[in-house]
Design an enzyme around this catalytic site. Structure first.
Site, PDB file in Angstrom:
ATOM      1  N   ARG A   1      22.179  51.843  -0.930  1.00  0.00           N
ATOM      2  CA  ARG A   1      22.615  51.942   0.465  1.00  0.00           C
ATOM      3  C   ARG A   1      23.004  53.394   0.811  1.00  0.00           C
ATOM      4  NH1 ARG A   1      26.827  47.431   1.674  1.00  0.00           N
ATOM      5  NH2 ARG A   1      26.313  48.104   3.799  1.00  0.00           N
TER       6      ARG A   1
ATOM      7  N   ASN B   1      36.228  42.869  -6.090  1.00  0.00           N
ATOM      8  CA  ASN B   1      35.310  43.509  -5.151  1.00  0.00           C
ATOM      9  C   ASN B   1      36.200  44.357  -4.244  1.00  0.00           C
ATOM     10  OD1 ASN B   1      33.618  44.392  -3.168  1.00  0.00           O
ATOM     11  ND2 ASN B   1      32.601  42.426  -2.858  1.00  0.00           N
TER      12      ASN B   1
ATOM     13  N   PRO C   1      38.871  44.772   1.792  1.00  0.00           N
ATOM     14  CA  PRO C   1      38.807  44.709   3.252  1.00  0.00           C
ATOM     15  C   PRO C   1      37.472  44.228   3.822  1.00  0.00           C
ATOM     16  CG  PRO C   1      38.950  46.984   2.478  1.00  0.00           C
ATOM     17  CD  PRO C   1      39.229  46.103   1.305  1.00  0.00           C
TER      18      PRO C   1
ATOM     19  N   SER D   1      26.336  43.410  -2.223  1.00  0.00           N
ATOM     20  CA  SER D   1      25.152  44.259  -2.051  1.00  0.00           C
ATOM     21  C   SER D   1      25.022  45.183  -3.262  1.00  0.00           C
ATOM     22  CB  SER D   1      25.303  45.085  -0.770  1.00  0.00           C
ATOM     23  OG  SER D   1      26.374  46.009  -0.907  1.00  0.00           O
TER      24      SER D   1
ATOM     25  N   HIS E   1      35.038  53.154  -2.756  1.00  0.00           N
ATOM     26  CA  HIS E   1      34.456  54.493  -2.646  1.00  0.00           C
ATOM     27  C   HIS E   1      35.488  55.610  -2.554  1.00  0.00           C
ATOM     28  CE1 HIS E   1      31.012  51.976  -2.162  1.00  0.00           C
ATOM     29  NE2 HIS E   1      31.441  51.484  -1.015  1.00  0.00           N
TER      30      HIS E   1
ATOM     31  N   ARG F   1      28.285  55.236  -0.341  1.00  0.00           N
ATOM     32  CA  ARG F   1      28.531  54.051  -1.181  1.00  0.00           C
ATOM     33  C   ARG F   1      28.113  54.275  -2.640  1.00  0.00           C
ATOM     34  NH1 ARG F   1      29.712  50.069   2.760  1.00  0.00           N
ATOM     35  NH2 ARG F   1      28.593  50.467   4.704  1.00  0.00           N
TER      36      ARG F   1
ATOM     37  N   ASP G   1      44.064  53.823  -9.925  1.00  0.00           N
ATOM     38  CA  ASP G   1      45.201  54.052 -10.823  1.00  0.00           C
ATOM     39  C   ASP G   1      45.901  52.733 -11.176  1.00  0.00           C
ATOM     40  OD1 ASP G   1      44.708  56.742 -10.906  1.00  0.00           O
ATOM     41  OD2 ASP G   1      46.367  57.323  -9.594  1.00  0.00           O
TER      42      ASP G   1
END
Ligand code: DQA
Length: 146
Positions: free
Chosen positions: A106, A73, A9, A101, A79, A110, A86
């Protein structure tokens, strides 16, 4: 060989996200960078993005069935999405987690990745180059070099 590159997202909106954190490329430029890097290393990257957890899970199921290597990614899903974890666990070929990043540098929320435990490895903190490094790592994994 084909690899699947999944972006989670908000990654399609790199044009309006903080470039000091995520780098200067917009999503179209990032996609080209990934496709070109893959091709340089003899791989064919199918690069996708979705803001939808169910869509990403469906892509992972198909990759599991087809034994396709995956670079992911998971963005914010990193998180907290046990469902993506799964699904990722079902993969038969290598999985590499990437981040633009360095999440560990951070906010505290995160610092947890629920995906890392089912990934071969994680590369983060190098901006768009994280994906290039992941492609090189994947190439080496697939050729038995590491
Ligand atoms: C990200 C890091 C995540 O914490 C964040 O939610 C993202 C992008 C990265 O690539 O640095 O959306 O995965």
């Amino acid at each position: 060989m084909k690899i699947l590159v999944i972006n989670g997202p908000n990654l399609a909106r790199l044009d309006i996200r903080d470039s000091s954190i995520y780098g200067d490329l917009n999503y179209a430029e990032l996609k080209s960078l990934i496709e070109n890097a893959a091709s340089t290393h003899g791989l064919e990257a199918d690069v996708r993005q979705s803001d939808d957890e169910a869509t990403i899970i469906g892509w992972l199921h198909s990759a599991a069935d087809a034994k396709t290597p995956v670079i992911i990614n998971p963005a914010a899903f990193t998180h907290y999405s046990y469902a993506i974890r799964d699904a990722a666990e079902l993969l038969k070929a290598p999985l590499i987690e990437v981040h633009l990043s360095n999440p560990m540098a951070r906010e505290e929320f995160r610092h947890t990745s629920v995906i890392s435990g089912v990934a071969h490895g994680t590369i983060g903190g190098f901006g768009p180059n994280s994906y290039v490094l992941a492609i090189i790592a994947m190439k080496n994994l697939l050729s038995g070099a590491n």
